[in-house]
Design a protein around this motif. Structure first.
Motif: not given
Length: 319
Positions: A167-193
């Motif tokens: 859901a977060i990846s879809r909501a932030l799709t406009d910011f792909e390639g602008k220094g934003l990443t969304v990852e899932q690790r160890n049961g958590k979601v990491y949004v890095s800007m």
């Protein structure tokens, strides 16, 4: 985590000499909250791990007891069958001897009674062992069901976090390639800007593009009230030149984190109790600081989304 709290404490001491009493008290309160939250999370994590290990150990013990009980039951069954075959043979012998001698009949009758008594004792022991086996089966089934419940809760949490990441990846799709990443690790979601999306150099004021990204992230968080949100500010290792309001990278990273919290707080549907802001300074890099590219990656905001484990804690604490 201890290192982070020590550094936050150090920043409070340094800040106390450069800022007003009001700001110092605010920083001191934030430090106390961080320390309390760290202690709480550490205790919850230790309790959960201990309870899970205890449940798995009990399950293994029950399985071993169950196997032992089955072996004993089978042995008793074999003894029972052998005794019954002996009794049948004696009964046949009894019928034959009855025709020849009353004395022989009397002797065989006594032996037959002894064997019948032995057979009855074997039957009683077998019945008791079957009862014990049934009890062990029930206990094993109960433990297995509890482990299955725990596994299902964990699987549901993982699935929910995957859905949240999508859901977060879809909501932030406009910011792909602008220094934003969304990852899932160890049961958590990491949004890095990266800071190039959010802040100007040396500033903690969020730009229009960055504000829009944080607001869209907040729209998703507003529909997930059972998620704890940790906002971490990070810098590169270039020392910050004090300008009166900011004295170090610690201060800058903390102010940037609280700036993101302030934007999320604008969304009334987000529970402020779920939000935590933290400054990590330059002490949690994800790339080398020896190149401009690496420094750019290290200047970032990380939003760490963690599921609340109330249901899992309840299952682990149930007897």
């Amino acid at each position: 985590m201890k290192k982070r709290i020590s550094l936050v404490a150090l920043s409070l001491v340094l800040a106390s000499s450069c800022v007003s009493p009001k700001i110092y008290k605010e920083l001191e309160a934030k430090y106390a909250n961080l320390k309390q939250e760290n202690r709480k999370l550490a205790n919850e994590n230790d309790d959960l791990l201990y309870s899970k290990n205890a449940a798995e150990t009990q399950l293994k013990q029950l399985q071993a007891s169950y196997k032992e009980a089955v072996a004993q039951r089978d042995k008793l069954q074999g003894d029972y069958d052998a005794a019954k075959a002996n009794v049948d043979a004696l009964k046949a012998s009894y019928d034959a001897l009855e025709k020849n001698s009353s004395a022989a009949i009397t002797a065989n009758s006594q032996k037959n009674r002894e064997l019948l008594a032995e057979l009855e004792a074997k039957e009683q022991a077998l019945a008791a062992e079957n009862l014990r086996l049934d009890k062990l089966k029930q206990e094993l089934a109960d433990r297995s069901n509890r482990v299955a419940e725990l596994e299902q809760v964990i699987a549901d949490k993982d699935a929910a976090m995957t859905a949240l990441k999508d859901a977060i990846s879809r909501a932030l799709t406009d910011f792909e390639g602008k220094g934003l990443t969304v990852e899932q690790r160890n049961g958590k979601v990491y949004v890095s800007m990266e800071n190039k999306l959010l802040f100007s150099s040396g500033s903690w004021a969020v730009g229009n593009e960055g504000r829009r990204a944080v607001q869209q992230l907040g729209t998703v968080l507003a529909t997930n009230p059972d998620i704890a949100v940790l906002i971490e500010g990070h810098t590169d290792n270039v020392p910050y030149q004090p300008n009166g309001a900011i004295t170090s990278n610690w201060d800058l990273s903390t102010k940037r984190a609280t700036a993101i919290v302030a934007i999320l707080r604008e969304n009334a549907a987000i529970n402020p109790e779920n939000l935590t802001a933290a400054g990590r300074g330059e002490f949690a890099p994800i790339a080398t600081n020896d190149t401009p590219e690496g420094k750019a990656k290290n200047r970032r905001i990380e939003v760490i989304l963690t599921p609340k484990l109330d249901e899992l804690s309840r299952l682990l604490n149930d007897n």
